[in-house]
Write a protein that holds these residues in place. Structure first.
Motif, PDB file in Angstrom:
ATOM      1  N   GLN A 111       1.166  -1.123  -0.341  1.00  0.00           N
ATOM      2  CA  GLN A 111       0.312   0.303   0.403  1.00  0.00           C
ATOM      3  C   GLN A 111       1.141   1.570  -0.230  1.00  0.00           C
ATOM      4  O   GLN A 111       2.110   1.687   0.638  1.00  0.00           O
ATOM      5  CB  GLN A 111      -0.566  -0.208   1.199  1.00  0.00           C
ATOM      6  CG  GLN A 111      -1.996  -1.636   1.386  1.00  0.00           C
ATOM      7  CD  GLN A 111      -3.547  -0.865  -0.212  1.00  0.00           C
ATOM      8  OE1 GLN A 111      -3.659   0.205  -0.407  1.00  0.00           O
ATOM      9  NE2 GLN A 111      -3.417  -1.628  -0.551  1.00  0.00           N
ATOM     10  N   PRO A 112       0.497   2.606  -0.543  1.00  0.00           N
ATOM     11  CA  PRO A 112       1.238   3.892  -0.457  1.00  0.00           C
ATOM     12  C   PRO A 112       1.891   4.034   1.049  1.00  0.00           C
ATOM     13  O   PRO A 112       0.634   3.875   2.128  1.00  0.00           O
ATOM     14  CB  PRO A 112       0.450   4.822  -0.777  1.00  0.00           C
ATOM     15  CG  PRO A 112      -0.514   3.787  -1.450  1.00  0.00           C
ATOM     16  CD  PRO A 112      -1.218   2.434  -1.064  1.00  0.00           C
ATOM     17  N   LYS A 113       2.938   4.682   0.691  1.00  0.00           N
ATOM     18  CA  LYS A 113       3.441   5.040   2.325  1.00  0.00           C
ATOM     19  C   LYS A 113       3.701   6.443   2.879  1.00  0.00           C
ATOM     20  O   LYS A 113       4.192   6.833   3.703  1.00  0.00           O
ATOM     21  CB  LYS A 113       4.374   4.051   2.461  1.00  0.00           C
ATOM     22  CG  LYS A 113       4.550   2.837   2.537  1.00  0.00           C
ATOM     23  CD  LYS A 113       5.131   1.539   3.435  1.00  0.00           C
ATOM     24  CE  LYS A 113       4.628   0.010   3.583  1.00  0.00           C
ATOM     25  NZ  LYS A 113       4.004  -0.705   2.523  1.00  0.00           N
ATOM     26  N   THR A 114       3.912   6.950   1.211  1.00  0.00           N
ATOM     27  CA  THR A 114       4.064   8.531   1.693  1.00  0.00           C
ATOM     28  C   THR A 114       3.510   9.440   1.063  1.00  0.00           C
ATOM     29  O   THR A 114       2.056   9.179   0.889  1.00  0.00           O
ATOM     30  CB  THR A 114       5.920   8.056   1.113  1.00  0.00           C
ATOM     31  OG1 THR A 114       5.011   8.807  -0.497  1.00  0.00           O
ATOM     32  CG2 THR A 114       6.522   7.282   1.365  1.00  0.00           C
ATOM     33  N   ILE A 115       3.236  10.846   1.678  1.00  0.00           N
ATOM     34  CA  ILE A 115       1.785  11.722   1.755  1.00  0.00           C
ATOM     35  C   ILE A 115       2.646  11.767   0.544  1.00  0.00           C
ATOM     36  O   ILE A 115       1.392  12.118  -0.185  1.00  0.00           O
ATOM     37  CB  ILE A 115       2.780  12.847   3.009  1.00  0.00           C
ATOM     38  CG1 ILE A 115       2.451  12.969   3.861  1.00  0.00           C
ATOM     39  CG2 ILE A 115       1.846  14.196   1.927  1.00  0.00           C
ATOM     40  CD1 ILE A 115       3.266  13.661   5.071  1.00  0.00           C
ATOM     41  N   THR A 116       3.923  12.623  -0.709  1.00  0.00           N
ATOM     42  CA  THR A 116       3.410  11.896  -2.053  1.00  0.00           C
ATOM     43  C   THR A 116       3.528  11.170  -2.421  1.00  0.00           C
ATOM     44  O   THR A 116       2.389  11.391  -3.539  1.00  0.00           O
ATOM     45  CB  THR A 116       5.237  12.072  -2.169  1.00  0.00           C
ATOM     46  OG1 THR A 116       5.909  13.064  -1.116  1.00  0.00           O
ATOM     47  CG2 THR A 116       5.552  12.223  -3.794  1.00  0.00           C
TER      48      THR A 116
END
Length: 324
Positions: free
Chosen positions: A66-71
């Motif tokens: 899953q996406p893990k960064t704010i970017t």
């Protein structure tokens, strides 16, 4: 990914490359068959949100990260706005006022925009044969999409008889379909950036959900009787557009787009209106004029030129070398 003869020699891979465009074309026909009994923002939301959950379910089964960064989430949100909410919103509103085949043609004029953006942003080489193919493709979809009387008047040299009424075209849905096309083109060139920060399949699922929720909101605020008149056949058609026309088609397309040449892959979208026109004729009795039939043939030629441009250039170079 250069979609050349070497990369498409495998029959299963060829089917994989064609699958999204077949599914999108037939999903357009399914949507057009349902739209008289529902509302556009509702059908756009139904096509996105359930499909997004299906894609995320598959991603979970495959244990994709899953996406893990704010970017990563910012890119997905931008992707959801452009390729989710805007693309499907414009498409659903436009299909109310135009046929499935014609609407698909207008949307799938986007490879030219993708080619230009990819050339500027990623340095992808289009070359002479690629540009020739794109030009023929634009001519083909123009013959399919523009009123026959305009084209005959131009050939006859009677430009005054053309009497172009652009606002009249927009009233018929073409303007909305062109906006959908531009949204999809921008979304397509965003994919390599998104893939740097998130798995493309996971990003596809989240962009469907996040892009579909605003469409449901617009439906709740401005539409009524969204499902009151839907029959079992209508729900089945919606299910097809959701599962096959969104979840499976988007998943395959954005996975392939994350792996290679956007101009070549996007050029295959010229197949979508062919499938939409074919099944629109069979299922919805939408009839092609002689000019539209010529446009379909030109579209096929354009697909060949764009996707075989390197092979064609190499053959001409070899022939030129032998003749010296």
């Amino acid at each position: 990914m250069q979609l050349s003869s070497n990369s498409t020699s495998s029959f299963p891979r060829a089917l994989l490359l064609i699958a999204p465009f077949f599914l999108w074309g037939t999903a357009m026909v399914a949507m057009k068959s349902v739209i008289p009994n529902t509302t556009p923002f509702f059908i756009a939301g139904v096509r996105l949100v359930p499909a997004g959950f299906l894609v995320l379910l598959v991603a979970a089964i495959l244990k994709l990260p899953q996406p893990k960064t704010i970017t990563a989430w910012l890119w997905i949100l931008a992707f959801a706005l452009v390729d989710g909410a805007m693309f499907q919103g414009f498409l659903a509103q436009g299909i109310v006022k135009t046929g499935a085949g014609l609407g698909s043609v207008m949307i799938d004029s986007q490879p030219l925009a993708v080619a230009l953006l990819s050339s500027l942003l990623f340095g992808e080489i289009i070359g002479f044969w690629g540009w020739l193919g794109l030009g023929i493709g634009v001519l083909g979809i123009s013959l399919i999409g523009l009123p026959d009387r305009w084209i005959y008047s131009v050939f006859a040299g009677d430009l005054e008889a053309v009497n172009i009424n652009w606002l009249g075209l927009f009233d018929n849905g073409e303007w909305l379909m062109l906006l959908a096309s531009l949204s999809m083109a921008v979304g397509t060139v965003m994919i390599p950036y998104i893939s740097r920060h998130s798995d493309p399949v996971v990003a596809t699922g989240w962009h469907m959900i996040l892009g579909g929720l605003p469409l449901f909101g617009l439906s709740w605020l401005g539409e009524t009787e969204q499902w009151n008149n839907l029959s079992i056949e209508n729900w089945l058609a919606l299910g097809y557009a959701t599962v096959f026309g969104s979840a499976i088609a988007y998943g395959i397309f954005f996975y392939l787009a994350s792996k290679g040449n956007l101009t070549s892959l996007s050029a295959l979208t010229f197949l979508t209106p062919i499938f939409a026109l074919l099944f629109g004729t069979i299922i919805l009795a939408e009839v092609l004029s002689p000019l539209q039939s010529v446009g379909v043939l030109l579209t096929v030629v354009s697909i060949y030129l764009i996707n075989q441009r390197d092979a064609i250039a190499a053959k001409f170079k070899a022939v030129k070398g032998e003749s010296i």
